[in-house]
Structures are given as structure tokens and as C-alpha cells.
Design a protein around this motif. Structure first.
Motif, PDB file in Angstrom:
ATOM      1  N   LEU A  39       0.835  -1.201   0.000  1.00 40.99           N
ATOM      2  CA  LEU A  39       0.000   0.000   0.000  1.00 40.99           C
ATOM      3  C   LEU A  39       0.871   1.253   0.000  1.00 40.99           C
ATOM      4  N   PHE A  40       0.261   2.396  -0.257  1.00 44.03           N
ATOM      5  CA  PHE A  40       0.948   3.691  -0.218  1.00 44.03           C
ATOM      6  C   PHE A  40       2.187   3.717  -1.120  1.00 44.03           C
ATOM      7  N   GLY A  41       2.101   3.055  -2.252  1.00 42.40           N
ATOM      8  CA  GLY A  41       3.211   3.044  -3.204  1.00 42.40           C
ATOM      9  C   GLY A  41       4.341   2.092  -2.852  1.00 42.40           C
ATOM     10  N   GLY A  42       4.118   1.207  -1.896  1.00 42.72           N
ATOM     11  CA  GLY A  42       5.158   0.268  -1.492  1.00 42.72           C
ATOM     12  C   GLY A  42       5.252  -0.928  -2.429  1.00 42.72           C
ATOM     13  N   TYR A  43       6.199  -1.788  -2.158  1.00 40.49           N
ATOM     14  CA  TYR A  43       6.472  -2.926  -3.032  1.00 40.49           C
ATOM     15  C   TYR A  43       5.892  -4.242  -2.524  1.00 40.49           C
ATOM     16  N   GLY A  44       5.403  -4.276  -1.308  1.00 46.17           N
ATOM     17  CA  GLY A  44       4.859  -5.510  -0.762  1.00 46.17           C
ATOM     18  C   GLY A  44       5.925  -6.392  -0.143  1.00 46.17           C
ATOM     19  N   TYR A  45       5.470  -7.467   0.445  1.00 49.24           N
ATOM     20  CA  TYR A  45       6.333  -8.339   1.239  1.00 49.24           C
ATOM     21  C   TYR A  45       7.499  -8.930   0.437  1.00 49.24           C
ATOM     22  N   SER A  46       7.220  -9.572  -0.672  1.00 46.73           N
ATOM     23  CA  SER A  46       8.276 -10.285  -1.413  1.00 46.73           C
ATOM     24  C   SER A  46       9.368  -9.345  -1.901  1.00 46.73           C
ATOM     25  N   ALA A  47       8.971  -8.256  -2.510  1.00 44.69           N
ATOM     26  CA  ALA A  47       9.961  -7.306  -3.035  1.00 44.69           C
ATOM     27  C   ALA A  47      10.732  -6.625  -1.903  1.00 44.69           C
ATOM     28  N   THR A  48      10.045  -6.348  -0.791  1.00 39.83           N
ATOM     29  CA  THR A  48      10.728  -5.725   0.343  1.00 39.83           C
ATOM     30  C   THR A  48      11.744  -6.696   0.943  1.00 39.83           C
ATOM     31  N   MET A  49      11.349  -7.952   1.095  1.00 38.52           N
ATOM     32  CA  MET A  49      12.289  -8.956   1.612  1.00 38.52           C
ATOM     33  C   MET A  49      13.493  -9.087   0.683  1.00 38.52           C
ATOM     34  N   GLU A  50      13.238  -9.097  -0.608  1.00 36.97           N
ATOM     35  CA  GLU A  50      14.319  -9.174  -1.591  1.00 36.97           C
ATOM     36  C   GLU A  50      15.283  -7.998  -1.427  1.00 36.97           C
ATOM     37  N   SER A  51      14.730  -6.808  -1.281  1.00 37.98           N
ATOM     38  CA  SER A  51      15.547  -5.607  -1.115  1.00 37.98           C
ATOM     39  C   SER A  51      16.355  -5.657   0.184  1.00 37.98           C
ATOM     40  N   LEU A  52      15.690  -6.024   1.278  1.00 32.82           N
ATOM     41  CA  LEU A  52      16.374  -6.032   2.569  1.00 32.82           C
ATOM     42  C   LEU A  52      17.461  -7.099   2.641  1.00 32.82           C
ATOM     43  N   THR A  53      17.224  -8.243   2.024  1.00 32.37           N
ATOM     44  CA  THR A  53      18.199  -9.329   2.124  1.00 32.37           C
ATOM     45  C   THR A  53      19.263  -9.278   1.033  1.00 32.37           C
ATOM     46  N   THR A  54      18.862  -9.054  -0.212  1.00 33.83           N
ATOM     47  CA  THR A  54      19.817  -9.079  -1.320  1.00 33.83           C
ATOM     48  C   THR A  54      20.569  -7.755  -1.447  1.00 33.83           C
ATOM     49  N   GLN A  55      19.846  -6.660  -1.527  1.00 35.13           N
ATOM     50  CA  GLN A  55      20.495  -5.362  -1.742  1.00 35.13           C
ATOM     51  C   GLN A  55      21.182  -4.833  -0.490  1.00 35.13           C
ATOM     52  N   MET A  56      20.502  -4.979   0.669  1.00 29.70           N
ATOM     53  CA  MET A  56      21.070  -4.445   1.911  1.00 29.70           C
ATOM     54  C   MET A  56      21.898  -5.474   2.670  1.00 29.70           C
ATOM     55  N   GLY A  57      21.759  -6.747   2.311  1.00 32.29           N
ATOM     56  CA  GLY A  57      22.558  -7.790   2.938  1.00 32.29           C
ATOM     57  C   GLY A  57      22.130  -8.181   4.342  1.00 32.29           C
ATOM     58  N   LEU A  58      20.896  -7.891   4.701  1.00 27.16           N
ATOM     59  CA  LEU A  58      20.414  -8.267   6.032  1.00 27.16           C
ATOM     60  C   LEU A  58      20.027  -9.747   6.050  1.00 27.16           C
ATOM     61  N   PRO A  59      20.194 -10.406   7.169  1.00 27.08           N
ATOM     62  CA  PRO A  59      19.701 -11.780   7.280  1.00 27.08           C
ATOM     63  C   PRO A  59      18.175 -11.795   7.105  1.00 27.08           C
ATOM     64  N   SER A  60      17.638 -12.859   6.560  1.00 24.42           N
ATOM     65  CA  SER A  60      16.194 -12.916   6.291  1.00 24.42           C
ATOM     66  C   SER A  60      15.364 -12.740   7.562  1.00 24.42           C
ATOM     67  N   MET A  61      15.846 -13.226   8.696  1.00 24.34           N
ATOM     68  CA  MET A  61      15.109 -13.056   9.954  1.00 24.34           C
ATOM     69  C   MET A  61      15.032 -11.579  10.346  1.00 24.34           C
ATOM     70  N   VAL A  62      16.076 -10.825  10.090  1.00 23.64           N
ATOM     71  CA  VAL A  62      16.067  -9.388  10.381  1.00 23.64           C
ATOM     72  C   VAL A  62      15.093  -8.679   9.438  1.00 23.64           C
TER      73      VAL A  62
END
Length: 150
Positions: A39-62
């Protein structure tokens, strides 16, 4: 009710604390809704998880925790349900944000797009509001207060 749960729900019946809690919850809700629901122009769960884990390098649990804390924490703060718990979670999350991504960019937010990233001023405001809830509870108008009175 167990003593530790009573302590978690105990609150100072102050209207100002309710206002701080609502402000924090209402400001964070759109961010959580972007991440979880798109919502509000966001990317949703899957794309956000992809960004946080792949692009930012955070562990998936984080990454998962960030999404859940922002979405469910903001709703719980608005309602005043387990506010101390969610305020502690937000404090930890925003301290992590400061030390992993914002500290190097200084204090000020990137209002004019002339910095390489965001400063930490917004995060400090979130932490300050959250800590007032941790110390004092949910305030007068909260589910926590209704439950603790019984």
C-alpha cells in the motif's frame, strides 16, 4: 494475571502518553503497510524482503522482523496493545537503522536529495517517542490500561 504480564501492561493514565503512542503508530503504519501489503506506493512483502536481504545484505530473519515490527507494531501502538513490547522492538530496530545505514550521513534527513543517504534525525524522534512509552506505558486510552485494571 502473572506479575511480569501485569508489569508489561501497567500504564500511567496520562493523555499525553496516548498522544505519543498514536503519533508513533500513525506515522509508522504507512511504512509497515508499504512493506507488507504494497500500500501507499510500497512494493509488498516479497519485493521488500528481496531488497532487505539481497540489496542491503540483512539476514532474512532481520528483514522479516523489520516488516512485522513496522506493520503489527504500529497497529498495536495505535490500539495501545502490548505497547511496551512494541516500543522496545522499535527502539532496537531504529538503533540498528542508525548504526547500519544513517550514521555515516550525519544528523539531518536528506530533504533536498543532496546527500548520499538519510541522516538519523527521524530515527531519534522515533526512539524518543518509543522510550517514553517503554518507561510510562500506553497512557489513558489504551487496551493495556483496560486489561491491567481487571
Amino acid at each position: 494475571m502473572k506479575n511480569s504480564v501485569k508489569q508489561l501492561l501497567r500504564t500511567n493514565p496520562n493523555i499525553g502518553l496516548s498522544i505519543a503512542r498514536w503519533t508513533l503508530g500513525l506515522v509508522l503504519f504507512p511504512h509497515g503497510a508499504q512493506k507488507l501489503l504494497g500500500l501507499f506506493g510500497g512494493y509488498g512483502y516479497s519485493a521488500t524482503m528481496e531488497s532487505l536481504t539481497t540489496q542491503m545484505g540483512l539476514p532474512s530473519m532481520v528483514g522479516f522482523s523489520v516488516i512485522m515490527i513496522e506493520f503489527f507494531g504500529s497497529i498495536s501502538l495505535i490500539l495501545g496493545l502490548l505497547s511496551r513490547f512494541w516500543a522496545v522492538a522499535l527502539t532496537g530496530m531504529f538503533l540498528g537503522i542508525i548504526f547500519t545505514t544513517q550514521l555515516e550521513h550525519g544528523f539531518f534527513m536528506n530533504w533536498f536529495g543532496n546527500q548520499a543517504g538519510e541522516g538519523y534525525e527521524f530515527s531519534l524522534l522515533v526512539i524518543g517517542l518509543a522510550l517514553s512509552i517503554v518507561v510510562n506505558g500506553s497512557g489513558k486510552w489504551s487496551i493495556d490500561r483496560l486489561i491491567s485494571k481487571k
